[in-house]
Design a protein around this motif. Sequence first.
Motif, short mmCIF file in Angstrom:
data_model
loop_
_atom_site.label_atom_id
_atom_site.label_comp_id
_atom_site.label_asym_id
_atom_site.label_seq_id
_atom_site.Cartn_x
_atom_site.Cartn_y
_atom_site.Cartn_z
N TRP A 1 0.89 -1.41 -0.02
CA TRP A 1 0.07 0.06 0.12
C TRP A 1 0.75 1.32 -0.16
N ARG B 1 0.67 5.67 0.53
CA ARG B 1 -0.39 6.55 0.82
C ARG B 1 0.47 7.75 0.29
N TYR B 2 -0.44 8.63 -0.45
CA TYR B 2 0.09 9.92 -1.11
C TYR B 2 -0.54 11.12 -0.44
N GLU C 1 -4.73 6.91 -1.34
CA GLU C 1 -4.16 5.56 -1.23
C GLU C 1 -4.26 4.45 -2.46
N LYS C 2 -3.33 4.04 -2.81
CA LYS C 2 -3.38 2.93 -3.91
C LYS C 2 -2.41 1.65 -3.17
N SER C 3 -3.12 0.38 -3.86
CA SER C 3 -2.30 -0.73 -3.46
C SER C 3 -2.27 -1.76 -4.55
N LEU D 1 4.52 1.96 -7.62
CA LEU D 1 3.82 2.76 -6.59
C LEU D 1 4.56 4.05 -6.28
#
Length: 100
Positions: free
Chosen positions: A68, A70-71, A76-78, A96
């Motif tokens: 994961w 977090r920006y 969030e992207k996973s 990512l």
Amino acid sequence: LALRGAMSAWRKLITANVRELRFHFSQTSQGSKGLRDFVQSNYKELKTANPTFPFLVRECEGVEAKVWARYDFGVEKSLSVEGMDATKVEKSVQQLVTEK
């Protein structure tokens, strides 16, 4: 050697592009082995290069192996890394970090 240098270049972008990286994996499942291997062989180097950056390792029995990111603004992207080897896991983490 040049390939390793190119793969390492993304590591310098971590603090500029990402606010947090989380590694979720099972301590025993075969599907999490690549992520476990990646964390075991890279955590020290990543943390040394980015001492104040939060690299969070979360182990839970039976969980799907995921990374994961977090920006800014809580986005969030996973990516699932279930069943991948450590090299493919590194490419997923790099994706990512560099895609924002």
